[in-house]
Design a protein around this motif. Sequence first.
Motif, PDB file in Angstrom:
ATOM      1  N   GLN A  56      -3.323  -9.216  -6.967  1.00 44.97           N
ATOM      2  CA  GLN A  56      -3.117  -7.787  -6.903  1.00 44.97           C
ATOM      3  C   GLN A  56      -4.420  -7.034  -7.151  1.00 44.97           C
ATOM      4  O   GLN A  56      -4.682  -6.002  -6.557  1.00 44.97           O
ATOM      5  CB  GLN A  56      -2.083  -7.419  -7.970  1.00 44.97           C
ATOM      6  N   ARG A  63      -8.657  -1.840  -1.658  1.00 49.81           N
ATOM      7  CA  ARG A  63      -8.192  -0.506  -1.306  1.00 49.81           C
ATOM      8  C   ARG A  63      -9.132   0.562  -1.868  1.00 49.81           C
ATOM      9  O   ARG A  63      -9.469   1.528  -1.203  1.00 49.81           O
ATOM     10  CB  ARG A  63      -6.779  -0.306  -1.871  1.00 49.81           C
TER      11      ARG A  63
ATOM     12  N   ALA B 194       1.994  -3.623  -0.478  1.00 47.15           N
ATOM     13  CA  ALA B 194       1.427  -3.172  -1.752  1.00 47.15           C
ATOM     14  C   ALA B 194       1.387  -1.662  -1.827  1.00 47.15           C
ATOM     15  O   ALA B 194       0.614  -1.084  -2.571  1.00 47.15           O
ATOM     16  CB  ALA B 194       0.027  -3.751  -1.915  1.00 47.15           C
ATOM     17  N   MET B 197       1.415   0.446  -5.120  1.00 45.94           N
ATOM     18  CA  MET B 197       0.332   0.375  -6.101  1.00 45.94           C
ATOM     19  C   MET B 197      -0.302   1.767  -6.266  1.00 45.94           C
ATOM     20  O   MET B 197      -0.722   2.362  -5.289  1.00 45.94           O
ATOM     21  CB  MET B 197      -0.711  -0.635  -5.650  1.00 45.94           C
ATOM     22  N   PRO B 198      -0.339   2.291  -7.511  1.00 45.37           N
ATOM     23  CA  PRO B 198      -0.893   3.631  -7.732  1.00 45.37           C
ATOM     24  C   PRO B 198      -2.425   3.605  -7.622  1.00 45.37           C
ATOM     25  O   PRO B 198      -3.016   2.535  -7.553  1.00 45.37           O
ATOM     26  CB  PRO B 198      -0.450   3.950  -9.158  1.00 45.37           C
ATOM     27  N   TYR B 209       3.120  -4.560  -8.496  1.00 47.16           N
ATOM     28  CA  TYR B 209       3.447  -3.477  -7.573  1.00 47.16           C
ATOM     29  C   TYR B 209       3.789  -4.022  -6.192  1.00 47.16           C
ATOM     30  O   TYR B 209       3.833  -3.292  -5.235  1.00 47.16           O
ATOM     31  CB  TYR B 209       2.251  -2.523  -7.452  1.00 47.16           C
TER      32      TYR B 209
END
Lengths: 105, 722
Positions: A56, A63, B194, B197-198, B209
């Motif tokens: 993650q 991102r 995903a 996800m914040p 998340y």
Amino acid sequence: MAPSPAPEHQRLTLLDDMTIYNATAQKQLLLDALQAGDGLELDLSAVAEIDTAGFQLLLLAKREARHQDKPLLIVAHSPAVREVVDFFNVAADFGDPMLIPARES
Amino acid sequence: MDELLTVFVTESREQLAALEAALLQLEAASGDADTLHAIFRAAHTIKGGAGVIECDYIVAFTHVVENVLDQLRNGDIAVSAELIALLLACGDHIGLLLGEFEIRRVHPTAELQLAGDALLARLQRDARTAPPGLPPAGASSATQPSLGQDMIESECWHISLRFERHVLKNGMDPLSFLHYLGTLGTIVHLETVADAMPPADQMDAEACYLGFEIRFASCADKTTIERVFEFVRDDCTLHILPPDSRLADYIDLLQSLPEDTMRLGEILVRIGALTQAELDDGLLMQQPPMAGAAPPDVVPLGEILVQQQVVQPKLVEAAIIRQARVSDKKTAEARLIRIQADKLDRLIDLVGELVIASASVSLLASRSGRAELLEASSLMMRLVESTRDSALQLRMVQIGETFSRFNRIVRDVSKELGKDIELVITGGETELDKSVVEKIGDPLIHLVRNAIDHGIEPTARRTAAGKPPRGRLELNASHDSGSIVITVSDDGGGLNRDKIVAKATERGLLQPGHNLSEAEIDNLIFEPGFSTADHVSSLSGRGVGMDVVKRNIQSLRGHVDVRSAPGAGTRFSIRLPLTMAIIDGFLVGTGQANYVVPLDMVVECLELSPQTSDNHYLNLRGEVLPFIRLHELFNLPGKRPARENVVVVRTGAQKVGIVVDQLLGEFQTVIKPLGHLFQSLRGIGGSTILGSGEVALILDVPALVAIATRRESREAASTPAT
């Protein structure tokens, strides 16, 4: 200033397992490293173990880099990392060059 | 773990047998939907099992076979004799792969791999060339060529997973659940979602998340798949869409998930659950009411789709019926218990001990002469006997399973020889001891092959003789007074007695001018080295066989007999004892010890007249009967008594006398094998324990007969010299 040839590209080598136990620390590490330069090269060749939390973090870093418009490249995968990236089917999204060993057991 | 593997192998072999039976049935009466389902299920189960125990090469091979079977089942390809032959060969190959797996090979041998590849290549070619009634089912799965493996679309489950934030903190790793899911089948495609996800500063590195959209190919039922996620049941949102789900169900799913519908739709298209066209249509239908400020009575999307017939042709009901059938099968299985054979053997052993112990109790009771004790002990005897009977019953299996193997053999052999033969099986429900069933298979195969090869004539000769062109082979089993009789009969040409006599004379088995009854001539074929076939075929005719058949059957304490009518057929009857563990014996005494002769080999008993004592044969009503003295054979100490008795025993056609001191009568004998130390001992086949606690040795009659006849011929040879 510094004699380093590419000062704008930070290079970060993670040595610990990318598991939930290290996740919080590594998140900070990743974000700081990304903040510090114009791009980040991530060396994960020493990561012996990676779980969903670690994976993650990779997603998050990717991102975040896209938001900041900085390149984030995973330049070296350990077998464990490669397996997880493959399993979760994000290799294409990440777009990192993956070195697949000629002989896999 | 090992146990699991053994169970897998056993069950897979059962499935293979079912597969084969169903294929043969399909060949006989083509097009039965139930049969096709049964074939598919069998292959499916093997593949599923192989997946669980991670035997990749079986999964890989069976997978292709299963695909073809699925196409067959859906009517995409037609049933043909070639295809069935090919599928039978594939079944055999799976059997071979199971064999490889049994000896723990990680990869099959190169040879086997090659054979398997060749089969698959033929299979894929055949499946493609066979005229499809419908466009190939895999057409829409072309969207994901990387992982697709031409997976049949309709067989894929769709699993949608959203994990709760705290799942990682609870020590659960979604990764391990997904890996486990992978053992139940194949994860055809997996997309990580995903979106939840914040931003980085709000993101908790220890929270989860993630969500996943998974295309999953497996034969497991919904409950099994749900069970994978049992431990995280409260920590995740799980949607499972069965194979053949309607488009509407997918659209419902899209709307129930937290992410943006469009984005999820793309994911579903990407993993191959929906096609782009279906998605566009589905979402477009939803647009107009949205634009028109959302009227209150919006028709649900799913219904629109159903009305517009955008739904997949296969309905969910099909999947439900399939699941119901699986659970039906499970309840049927639950009535059976699988036990290891050695546990059963242990029980039989104990029951044997119990029989012996109770015999000694009843002996003591009758000696004491106390009425209550006698009564109690006789009641106990009766219970012990029932216990013994039901314990032996546990080992009984139906012979039908062995018989049904012959469908395949008859089919293959008759094809090879170009004969048309029908196999008729009766009495398959007859039960006999498992160890006997296992050992009777080979002799039976030999007899059946012989009947096809030599017994039943070629079609042309049959029609010339006025018989129906189709040959008939019958296998029958029945109970007959404590033994089981298995007959193999054909309606062929019968045995050629002239040829048998000529051959026997040539081989010195028969003196010229010796007259034998017809039955005796027929039974000559069991002599070693005997074959009347004019030419040797790959199947039989090499003269090794019938004697081996006879020996094998004799080693089971049974005997075989042949009867033949020229031009009308031949019938082999095999008579076997019901069980190997307990026999009726005849107890005799010699010197200090007791011996048991199996009762069914005893012909008669007589007193040995004193004057014959020096020779080793006596005159039995004009017949020369060789005999052996147990005293001499076993070098027993002590003097021979004044009166000796002869027990005349017979194996096959050979009669021999055994000279003993006393005849003690019938005795039910629990056979105990001798230890390894005594394996080279000649003339003793086992031991048993008498009611008095003494040990009695069981005589190995065939061995004694061999000893006696050998000595007889040696003496006959040496007589002229003296």
